[in-house]
Design a protein around this motif. Structure first.
Motif, PDB file in Angstrom:
ATOM      1  N   TYR A 190      18.552 -21.088  38.418  1.00 27.10           N
ATOM      2  CA  TYR A 190      17.470 -22.069  38.262  1.00 27.10           C
ATOM      3  C   TYR A 190      17.934 -23.236  37.398  1.00 27.10           C
ATOM      4  CZ  TYR A 190      12.609 -23.672  37.628  1.00 27.10           C
ATOM      5  OH  TYR A 190      11.442 -24.409  37.620  1.00 27.10           O
ATOM      6  N   ALA A 191      18.697 -22.951  36.349  1.00 28.85           N
ATOM      7  CA  ALA A 191      19.238 -24.016  35.500  1.00 28.85           C
ATOM      8  C   ALA A 191      20.175 -24.911  36.300  1.00 28.85           C
ATOM      9  CB  ALA A 191      19.967 -23.407  34.309  1.00 28.85           C
ATOM     10  N   LEU A 192      20.998 -24.323  37.136  1.00 27.33           N
ATOM     11  CA  LEU A 192      21.893 -25.102  37.996  1.00 27.33           C
ATOM     12  C   LEU A 192      21.089 -25.978  38.957  1.00 27.33           C
ATOM     13  CD1 LEU A 192      24.529 -22.349  38.875  1.00 27.33           C
ATOM     14  CD2 LEU A 192      24.894 -24.307  37.357  1.00 27.33           C
ATOM     15  N   PHE A 193      20.026 -25.415  39.491  1.00 31.30           N
ATOM     16  CA  PHE A 193      19.179 -26.155  40.428  1.00 31.30           C
ATOM     17  C   PHE A 193      18.519 -27.344  39.753  1.00 31.30           C
ATOM     18  CE2 PHE A 193      15.029 -26.512  42.772  1.00 31.30           C
ATOM     19  CZ  PHE A 193      15.559 -27.021  43.955  1.00 31.30           C
ATOM     20  N   LEU A 194      18.027 -27.155  38.542  1.00 31.70           N
ATOM     21  CA  LEU A 194      17.412 -28.272  37.813  1.00 31.70           C
ATOM     22  C   LEU A 194      18.431 -29.377  37.556  1.00 31.70           C
ATOM     23  CD1 LEU A 194      15.221 -26.259  35.265  1.00 31.70           C
ATOM     24  CD2 LEU A 194      14.431 -27.505  37.289  1.00 31.70           C
ATOM     25  N   GLY A 195      19.642 -28.992  37.190  1.00 30.90           N
ATOM     26  CA  GLY A 195      20.693 -29.989  37.026  1.00 30.90           C
ATOM     27  C   GLY A 195      21.010 -30.701  38.320  1.00 30.90           C
ATOM     28  N   TYR A 196      21.021 -29.966  39.415  1.00 32.82           N
ATOM     29  CA  TYR A 196      21.280 -30.534  40.742  1.00 32.82           C
ATOM     30  C   TYR A 196      20.225 -31.576  41.097  1.00 32.82           C
ATOM     31  CZ  TYR A 196      22.395 -30.459  45.773  1.00 32.82           C
ATOM     32  OH  TYR A 196      22.751 -30.797  47.066  1.00 32.82           O
ATOM     33  N   LEU A 197      18.967 -31.270  40.805  1.00 38.64           N
ATOM     34  CA  LEU A 197      17.888 -32.214  41.076  1.00 38.64           C
ATOM     35  C   LEU A 197      18.008 -33.471  40.219  1.00 38.64           C
ATOM     36  CD1 LEU A 197      14.794 -29.832  41.368  1.00 38.64           C
ATOM     37  CD2 LEU A 197      16.147 -30.827  43.222  1.00 38.64           C
ATOM     38  N   MET A 198      18.669 -33.350  39.077  1.00 42.13           N
ATOM     39  CA  MET A 198      18.897 -34.504  38.204  1.00 42.13           C
ATOM     40  C   MET A 198      20.048 -35.379  38.691  1.00 42.13           C
ATOM     41  SD  MET A 198      16.724 -34.439  35.594  1.00 42.13           S
ATOM     42  CE  MET A 198      17.517 -35.358  34.281  1.00 42.13           C
ATOM     43  N   GLY A 199      20.717 -34.945  39.765  1.00 42.87           N
ATOM     44  CA  GLY A 199      21.816 -35.728  40.311  1.00 42.87           C
ATOM     45  C   GLY A 199      23.193 -35.281  39.877  1.00 42.87           C
ATOM     46  N   ILE A 200      23.282 -34.157  39.213  1.00 39.93           N
ATOM     47  CA  ILE A 200      24.557 -33.640  38.710  1.00 39.93           C
ATOM     48  C   ILE A 200      25.179 -32.748  39.779  1.00 39.93           C
ATOM     49  CG2 ILE A 200      25.668 -32.335  36.855  1.00 39.93           C
ATOM     50  CD1 ILE A 200      23.168 -33.095  35.133  1.00 39.93           C
ATOM     51  N   ARG A 201      26.490 -32.822  39.915  1.00 44.39           N
ATOM     52  CA  ARG A 201      27.178 -32.072  40.957  1.00 44.39           C
ATOM     53  C   ARG A 201      28.450 -31.426  40.412  1.00 44.39           C
ATOM     54  NH1 ARG A 201      22.912 -33.203  42.555  1.00 44.39           N
ATOM     55  NH2 ARG A 201      22.284 -34.284  44.466  1.00 44.39           N
ATOM     56  N   ALA A 203      31.418 -29.064  38.925  1.00 42.54           N
ATOM     57  CA  ALA A 203      31.597 -28.294  37.693  1.00 42.54           C
ATOM     58  C   ALA A 203      30.674 -28.772  36.577  1.00 42.54           C
ATOM     59  CB  ALA A 203      33.051 -28.368  37.247  1.00 42.54           C
ATOM     60  N   SER A 204      30.242 -30.034  36.634  1.00 44.16           N
ATOM     61  CA  SER A 204      29.357 -30.573  35.599  1.00 44.16           C
ATOM     62  C   SER A 204      28.011 -29.857  35.570  1.00 44.16           C
ATOM     63  CB  SER A 204      29.139 -32.073  35.814  1.00 44.16           C
ATOM     64  OG  SER A 204      30.348 -32.789  35.646  1.00 44.16           O
ATOM     65  N   LEU A 205      27.640 -29.217  36.674  1.00 44.56           N
ATOM     66  CA  LEU A 205      26.388 -28.463  36.706  1.00 44.56           C
ATOM     67  C   LEU A 205      26.385 -27.334  35.685  1.00 44.56           C
ATOM     68  CD1 LEU A 205      25.678 -28.126  40.544  1.00 44.56           C
ATOM     69  CD2 LEU A 205      24.168 -29.184  38.852  1.00 44.56           C
ATOM     70  N   PHE A 206      27.566 -26.876  35.316  1.00 48.42           N
ATOM     71  CA  PHE A 206      27.680 -25.749  34.395  1.00 48.42           C
ATOM     72  C   PHE A 206      27.754 -26.198  32.934  1.00 48.42           C
ATOM     73  CE2 PHE A 206      28.942 -24.321  38.514  1.00 48.42           C
ATOM     74  CZ  PHE A 206      28.497 -23.022  38.591  1.00 48.42           C
ATOM     75  N   LYS A 207      27.484 -27.493  32.707  1.00 48.50           N
ATOM     76  CA  LYS A 207      27.554 -28.037  31.355  1.00 48.50           C
ATOM     77  C   LYS A 207      26.302 -28.857  31.025  1.00 48.50           C
ATOM     78  CE  LYS A 207      32.563 -28.482  31.991  1.00 48.50           C
ATOM     79  NZ  LYS A 207      33.722 -29.424  32.043  1.00 48.50           N
ATOM     80  N   THR A 208      25.219 -28.620  31.730  1.00 49.22           N
ATOM     81  CA  THR A 208      24.009 -29.422  31.541  1.00 49.22           C
ATOM     82  C   THR A 208      23.163 -28.916  30.380  1.00 49.22           C
ATOM     83  OG1 THR A 208      22.630 -28.063  32.987  1.00 49.22           O
ATOM     84  CG2 THR A 208      23.924 -29.821  34.036  1.00 49.22           C
ATOM     85  N   GLU A 209      22.145 -29.675  30.044  1.00 52.13           N
ATOM     86  CA  GLU A 209      21.207 -29.264  28.999  1.00 52.13           C
ATOM     87  C   GLU A 209      20.461 -27.988  29.387  1.00 52.13           C
ATOM     88  OE1 GLU A 209      17.589 -32.019  28.953  1.00 52.13           O
ATOM     89  OE2 GLU A 209      18.969 -33.092  30.304  1.00 52.13           O
ATOM     90  N   ARG A 238      34.152 -21.836  44.893  1.00 56.68           N
ATOM     91  CA  ARG A 238      35.095 -22.282  43.868  1.00 56.68           C
ATOM     92  C   ARG A 238      36.516 -22.133  44.389  1.00 56.68           C
ATOM     93  NH1 ARG A 238      36.048 -19.693  37.799  1.00 56.68           N
ATOM     94  NH2 ARG A 238      37.192 -21.481  36.920  1.00 56.68           N
ATOM     95  N   VAL A 239      37.255 -23.229  44.377  1.00 50.05           N
ATOM     96  CA  VAL A 239      38.677 -23.234  44.726  1.00 50.05           C
ATOM     97  C   VAL A 239      39.412 -23.927  43.577  1.00 50.05           C
ATOM     98  CG1 VAL A 239      40.444 -23.948  46.362  1.00 50.05           C
ATOM     99  CG2 VAL A 239      38.155 -23.333  47.184  1.00 50.05           C
ATOM    100  N   GLY A 240      40.055 -23.138  42.736  1.00 52.69           N
ATOM    101  CA  GLY A 240      40.701 -23.701  41.553  1.00 52.69           C
ATOM    102  C   GLY A 240      39.663 -24.295  40.629  1.00 52.69           C
ATOM    103  N   ASP A 241      39.820 -25.569  40.315  1.00 53.94           N
ATOM    104  CA  ASP A 241      38.880 -26.257  39.430  1.00 53.94           C
ATOM    105  C   ASP A 241      37.752 -26.949  40.198  1.00 53.94           C
ATOM    106  OD1 ASP A 241      40.346 -25.523  37.196  1.00 53.94           O
ATOM    107  OD2 ASP A 241      41.631 -27.297  37.286  1.00 53.94           O
ATOM    108  N   VAL A 242      37.799 -26.866  41.518  1.00 53.56           N
ATOM    109  CA  VAL A 242      36.780 -27.515  42.340  1.00 53.56           C
ATOM    110  C   VAL A 242      35.634 -26.539  42.582  1.00 53.56           C
ATOM    111  CG1 VAL A 242      36.270 -28.643  44.531  1.00 53.56           C
ATOM    112  CG2 VAL A 242      38.511 -28.953  43.462  1.00 53.56           C
ATOM    113  N   VAL A 243      34.428 -26.960  42.199  1.00 49.95           N
ATOM    114  CA  VAL A 243      33.246 -26.102  42.289  1.00 49.95           C
ATOM    115  C   VAL A 243      32.172 -26.798  43.112  1.00 49.95           C
ATOM    116  CG1 VAL A 243      31.387 -25.019  40.978  1.00 49.95           C
ATOM    117  CG2 VAL A 243      33.714 -25.003  40.068  1.00 49.95           C
TER     118      VAL A 243
END
Length: 270
Positions: A190-201, A203-209, A238-243
């Motif tokens: 759910y946290a990832l989804f909220l970040g996604y709705l904020m426009g984040i994509r 690996a950055s999704l895993f570093k959101t507020e 996930r392939v290497g650092d690409v998420v």
């Protein structure tokens, strides 16, 4: 990066002044009873209000209290299945019982500016530290100077502390002691989804507020996202650092169009 508020309000995010926490907590117990009583993910906002006000499913003593309760719950969660973040809350709520307190916190955080303002203050305390209500009152006054009376500052601080107690960030009744929240596969999704709705994509999704609100490390969030993907809740690659993280179960056609517009806006800015 953040998308402007008018681009995300359609998803259910709110930055309106006020907030339920001036008079109530995140109302976890009421939310649990309400969702169990209704038991229908397609129930309308009108249906939720009806069972609160007319059926008195929450056991409130007066009609006025029932109406106020419904308004506070709407402020915190919208109670409208046409609102993206509430519909997603219901999706994970049914699948991650253990994570329900964190799910409620995430949704309330996305909709209550006072709770969002207080969260960094609470999270700044080390595990085992005592959180004094007076210090939280000062933090609220600093961020909303002259807006609240002393009585409202006190009740708001108490409500915020109670919310984070319900969510697992604080333990104790009279003495509030900082503890560490335990994230779950559903709450991280759910946290990832909220970040996604904020426009984040990516690996950055895993570093959101939102991930930070769960006190979840990058590696732990990756682990729980993979678990959620295996359960079929989200799509995680996930392939290497690409998420890549996708949410095919959570977005309707109109929302997908908003997301595409959001992606185009982000690409132009970058």
């Amino acid at each position: 990066m953040r998308i402007l508020e008018n681009n995300i309000s359609a998803f259910g995010f709110s930055n309106e002044k006020g907030g339920a926490h001036t008079s109530r907590t995140m109302m976890l117990d009421e939310l649990r009873v309400l969702l169990a009583y209704v038991g229908d993910p397609e129930a309308s906002k009108t249906d939720y209000v009806k069972v609160i006000v007319e059926n008195n499913c929450l056991g409130k003593r007066s009609g006025k209290t029932r109406i106020l309760t419904s308004r506070h719950l709407i402020d915190l969660y919208s109670l409208n299945p046409e609102t993206t973040i509430f519909r997603a809350l219901l999706y994970f709520w049914q699948r991650d019982i253990e994570g329900q307190p964190k799910l409620a916190l995430l949704c309330a955080y996305a909709r209550d500016v006072i709770l969002r303002t207080c969260a960094p203050f609470i999270l700044s305390f080390q595990e085992g530290s005592v959180i004094f209500r007076e210090a939280l009152e000062e933090h609220i006054e600093k961020n909303f100077p002259g807006r609240f009376s002393k009585a409202t500052l006190k009740s708001t601080a108490q409500n915020v502390n109670s919310t984070f107690t319900h969510a697992g960030h604080i333990i104790g009744k009279a003495k509030k002691i900082r503890s560490k929240a335990l994230p779950t596969a559903g709450s991280v999704s759910y946290a990832l989804f909220l970040g996604y709705l904020m426009g984040i994509r990516g690996a950055s999704l895993f570093k959101t507020e939102y991930i930070n609100l769960l006190e979840c490390s990058y590696d732990k969030a990756i682990e729980l996202a993979a678990d959620a993907s295996r359960r079929g809740w989200i799509v995680f690659k996930r392939v290497g650092d690409v998420v890549e993280v996708l949410f095919p179960n959570l977005l309707n056609s109109q929302e997908m169009e908003w997301v595409r517009e959001q992606n185009q806006t982000t690409s132009k800015i970058l």
